[in-house]
Design an enzyme around this catalytic site. Sequence first.
Site, PDB file in Angstrom:
ATOM      1  N   HIS A 270       1.399   3.777  -9.425  1.00 37.07           N
ATOM      2  CA  HIS A 270       2.323   3.524  -8.256  1.00 37.07           C
ATOM      3  C   HIS A 270       1.869   2.331  -7.660  1.00 37.07           C
ATOM      4  CE1 HIS A 270       5.232   3.996  -4.948  1.00 37.07           C
ATOM      5  NE2 HIS A 270       4.383   3.507  -4.222  1.00 37.07           N
ATOM      6  N   GLU A 271       0.615   2.504  -7.067  1.00 37.70           N
ATOM      7  CA  GLU A 271       0.107   1.367  -6.370  1.00 37.70           C
ATOM      8  C   GLU A 271      -0.199   0.081  -7.231  1.00 37.70           C
ATOM      9  OE1 GLU A 271       0.114   1.478  -3.280  1.00 37.70           O
ATOM     10  OE2 GLU A 271       0.504   3.557  -3.105  1.00 37.70           O
ATOM     11  N   HIS A 274       2.856  -2.069  -6.887  1.00 32.06           N
ATOM     12  CA  HIS A 274       2.494  -2.905  -6.051  1.00 32.06           C
ATOM     13  C   HIS A 274       1.689  -4.156  -6.183  1.00 32.06           C
ATOM     14  CE1 HIS A 274       5.040  -0.777  -3.111  1.00 32.06           C
ATOM     15  NE2 HIS A 274       4.446   0.396  -3.305  1.00 32.06           N
ATOM     16  N   GLU A 300       8.991  -1.696  -3.167  1.00 35.99           N
ATOM     17  CA  GLU A 300       8.747  -0.070  -3.784  1.00 35.99           C
ATOM     18  C   GLU A 300       9.579  -0.048  -5.247  1.00 35.99           C
ATOM     19  OE1 GLU A 300       7.111   1.637  -2.162  1.00 35.99           O
ATOM     20  OE2 GLU A 300       7.738   3.741  -2.831  1.00 35.99           O
TER      21      GLU A 300
HETATM   22 MG    MG Z   1       4.932   2.497  -2.296  1.00 31.44          MG
END
Ligand code: MG
Length: 506
Positions: A270-271, A274, A300
């Site tokens: 997830h990170e 980003h 996101e």
């Molecule tokens: Mg996030």
Amino acid sequence: MNTGKDLASLKEKGAEIQLLAHTIAVLNWDQETNMPPKAIDERSEQISLVEGILHEKTTDPEIGELFEKLGVTDRQPGGMETLPEVDRAFLKRFYRNYRRKVKLPKRLVTELAGEVSKAQSIWATAKSKSDFSLFAPQLETVFKLVLEKAECIGYEEHPYDALLDEFEPFATTAKVADVFNRLKPSLTALVRKIHGKPQIDDSFLEKEYPVGKQEEFGTFILKEMGYDFKRGRLDVSAHPFTTTLGRDDVRLTTRYRSDYFKTGLFGIIHECGHGLYELGFSERIKGNLLADGASLGIHESQSRTWENIIGRSLPFWKRYYQDLKKMFPDNLGTVSLENFYKAINKVIPSFIRIEADEVTYNLHIILRFELETALVAGDISVKDLPEAWRSASRELFGITPDKDADGVLQDIHWSSGLLGYFPTYTLGNLYGAQFYSVLRKDIPGIDDEISTGRLRTVLNWLHENIHTHGSIYSADELCKRVSGLPLNPDYFLTYLDSKYSDIYEL
Ligand code: MG
């Protein structure tokens, strides 16, 4: 009149603001990852000093004068039409930020910062004792100031618009409500259908997974995804985050649980989503205010695409499951690829948002959005929140938390004065699915690319279509540019339907 010189001065001021913001990020990153506990007092002083300087720089009246000289106004936020597109985008973004900041009296900014810092520690105590009444008076104080902020900023229809705009520029309460109202019945229906099916066994994910090995595997996946360790690093923090410390320094954190596999790896993926966005801004906007996500929703979308659409897909694990199995033979030796894939996608109504699966996750967001807008509109008050939460939870999930710690007290956002932030999480899921449907059309063999470990194919597409632009386009403009259409929740619903019909044999 010297347009070139004025624009250059403005860019210089913008670059200084960016440098100061990155400086604060260094201090914050260190605080969350490495700082010894007794250093907190001076660290708070350091951060507040630099924040003060940043506030002065951001609201510098000279900036206002330069905007005037360049013909930048509410009606013409991009300045003169003869300017190049990227300069107009820069002026638009800078002007929006500046207008928001100068509308806030310094007294309000300082008071809010002080009350928020108190609220965070009161919230932590109230959460540990699971007692909302301990937090309510301070939350009321914070919300009162946040509402005052909304009034200062101004709005057309709903005071919540002014708050939402900070995180999702140009979004409005009415538009978000419209999208969420279309999502809600379909999501609750899908959850009910899944509920009628035999539940998936994921007990093998709760065995002992040594943290060192989790980190080793996570680092391997980061490299596969194209994360550049010469421009970033991975560390551990209480709450996973990504932070940009410089043009070529975008860092990730995660947290590991040795008794639960999903937290660490999916946090990392997830990170990294980003991080790849932040590392992918084009050279022409590096060091510029445009080197930023178009909105939190778009940001996101990048993390959720990697975490869920790719990281929880069958093609991804066709390639990587063999490596994972080799690393944890005692836990996964007898688990088939198929069962592993089902386990990481298990859908179950739960109390805690951050641990929710991708189907129920958005119901957690809808719950918070409905409470927040009701609060801001004055339809409910702070003291009503715990009961309003329980009744919404019953309605949406069919379960009611016994403890406030598992309900109204679970998230840190409100104690931080963040009202209007939650919707961006769901908007991210929706943008992600819409973009990915275009990627699928552009690259029909994408599943084969992923199942043979060519993740760069995904990264290259995202880079070219999304990352490189930074915030030159607004979220809405970018969405239309990429997909030809405004945001449409049907893409996400179709994605969920097809994936979970298969997993749960609906
Ligand atoms: Mg996030």
